[in-house]
Design an enzyme around this catalytic site. Sequence first.
Site, PDB file in Angstrom:
ATOM      1  N   TRP A 185       0.871  -1.184   0.000  1.00  9.15           N
ATOM      2  CA  TRP A 185       0.000   0.000   0.000  1.00  9.15           C
ATOM      3  C   TRP A 185       0.909   1.237   0.000  1.00  9.15           C
ATOM      4  O   TRP A 185       1.786   1.350   0.880  1.00  9.15           O
ATOM      5  CB  TRP A 185      -0.876  -0.045   1.259  1.00  9.15           C
ATOM      6  CG  TRP A 185      -1.868   1.061   1.386  1.00  9.15           C
ATOM      7  CD1 TRP A 185      -2.733   1.514   0.446  1.00  9.15           C
ATOM      8  CD2 TRP A 185      -2.099   1.850   2.573  1.00  9.15           C
ATOM      9  NE1 TRP A 185      -3.500   2.533   0.965  1.00  9.15           N
ATOM     10  CE2 TRP A 185      -3.125   2.755   2.259  1.00  9.15           C
ATOM     11  CE3 TRP A 185      -1.544   1.874   3.845  1.00  9.15           C
ATOM     12  CZ2 TRP A 185      -3.601   3.677   3.184  1.00  9.15           C
ATOM     13  CZ3 TRP A 185      -2.018   2.794   4.767  1.00  9.15           C
ATOM     14  CH2 TRP A 185      -3.049   3.684   4.433  1.00  9.15           C
ATOM     15  N   ASP A 230      -0.610  -5.862   9.109  1.00 10.11           N
ATOM     16  CA  ASP A 230      -1.654  -4.885   8.803  1.00 10.11           C
ATOM     17  C   ASP A 230      -2.847  -5.676   8.270  1.00 10.11           C
ATOM     18  O   ASP A 230      -2.737  -6.349   7.240  1.00 10.11           O
ATOM     19  CB  ASP A 230      -1.126  -3.901   7.744  1.00 10.11           C
ATOM     20  CG  ASP A 230      -2.113  -2.782   7.445  1.00 10.11           C
ATOM     21  OD1 ASP A 230      -3.224  -2.792   8.017  1.00 10.11           O
ATOM     22  OD2 ASP A 230      -1.779  -1.891   6.639  1.00 10.11           O
ATOM     23  N   ALA A 285      -6.676  -5.226   7.119  1.00  9.29           N
ATOM     24  CA  ALA A 285      -7.703  -4.217   6.818  1.00  9.29           C
ATOM     25  C   ALA A 285      -8.887  -4.801   6.046  1.00  9.29           C
ATOM     26  O   ALA A 285      -9.839  -4.077   5.757  1.00  9.29           O
ATOM     27  CB  ALA A 285      -7.077  -3.074   6.013  1.00  9.29           C
ATOM     28  N   LYS A 306     -13.456  -1.317   6.079  1.00  6.76           N
ATOM     29  CA  LYS A 306     -14.005  -2.105   4.992  1.00  6.76           C
ATOM     30  C   LYS A 306     -15.013  -3.135   5.483  1.00  6.76           C
ATOM     31  O   LYS A 306     -16.115  -3.227   4.963  1.00  6.76           O
ATOM     32  CB  LYS A 306     -12.867  -2.804   4.242  1.00  6.76           C
ATOM     33  CG  LYS A 306     -12.136  -1.931   3.260  1.00  6.76           C
ATOM     34  CD  LYS A 306     -11.096  -1.062   3.829  1.00  6.76           C
ATOM     35  CE  LYS A 306     -10.458  -0.175   2.775  1.00  6.76           C
ATOM     36  NZ  LYS A 306      -9.303   0.558   3.268  1.00  6.76           N
TER      37      LYS A 306
END
Length: 394
Positions: free
Chosen positions: A127, A208, A210, A243
């Site tokens: 990202w 991470d 998400a 999300k």
Amino acid sequence: MFENLKAPPADKILALMQLFRDDPRDTKIDLGVGVYKNAEGVTPVMRAVKAAEQKIWEEQASKSYVGLAGDPAYSTAMIQLILADSVARENVAAAATPGGTGAVRQAFELIRNTNPDARVFVSDPTWPNHVSILKYLNIETIAYRYFDRETRGVNFDGMIEDLKTAKKGDVVLLHGCCHNPTGANLNEVQWREVIALINAQGLIPMVDIAYQGFGDGLEEDARGVRMVASSCPEVLIAASCSKNFGIYRERTGLLMAVSQDAKAQALHQGNLNFLNRQNFSFPPDHGARIVSTIMNDEVLRADWAAELEDTRLGMLGLRQQLADELQRRTGSDRFCFLAQHRGMFSLLGTTPDLVEKMRADNGIYMVGDSRMNIAGLNTQSVPILAQAIVDAGV
Ligand code: LMR
């Protein structure tokens, strides 16, 4: 002072959002920013979120401060969702943050403040904001090979070879599931091998996560992070609810510091609280309260999980449709990776020039590295995209 300000570097994802808004063509297709959209192109408020908000509105008697780490009910619900029983609750320090990005930022600051010599190894690609924040904080960043541009899967040998160059105390940033931007993910055997390497070399894993629930399912998507949490002495986890709860603008994230030493937890917790205090003081509460309300109500939780599962299956259907359309048009299997990738994104693996061509000719907006947000498609736009990919000569 202001005369010294320079224009900040553009964020390519956010810049693309603006370009899309400015395009007058009504045939344009937005495959840019990572926001879920249903078949009508709408990012809906989930049913359970609406119900939780109503409940909060009816029952909440005060808007006074909560605590520096946020509401413990939120942390506990999230720890349960992500880590289940892979570690004891008392081994986890956790603080609510403004979104997953807030958790990432706090984790990087914690790393820099605690071990200024630590380098952070990030997947190539990752990202873009990971790299941007690391640079902003002056943390040395090293890219490890991750995406195989031939197979569009994980270049696992390259990844391992590169991680072997890490020194004790360096940090390895891993995506818990649904790798952003590639869509290519580690399997269980590979997770195990990465964990063994991390432990053998004394590295610190940072995960991470998400997109839990967007890949193979809520439990399946947490498998890797749970393996890391139960096997490594120290782990940082940055989590986002944007999300999977669809609460993007509520800025709801959590930073966790997991250790195998329950006695040290109070010290870790104190440090997370202190970091919050320095950066923004109390974290936002509304999104966190939505999450804990849903997770602590059996009916709401089941409805949330069902809606999330529909979302996941919808994206898988679009992946398959796109792979099929491309196979039909090209007579080859070279796009079947699209059906194997998981999560919101797939990296098509083409050049910025062809990405630009598809934008100019067909109004198709994907990030310059050819990342596509699969949730930006619907059954009508899939054939249009497939044809554009073929016409561009990808
Ligand atoms: C993305 O990757 O598009 C999302 O995580 C949104 C963002 O903030 O970049």
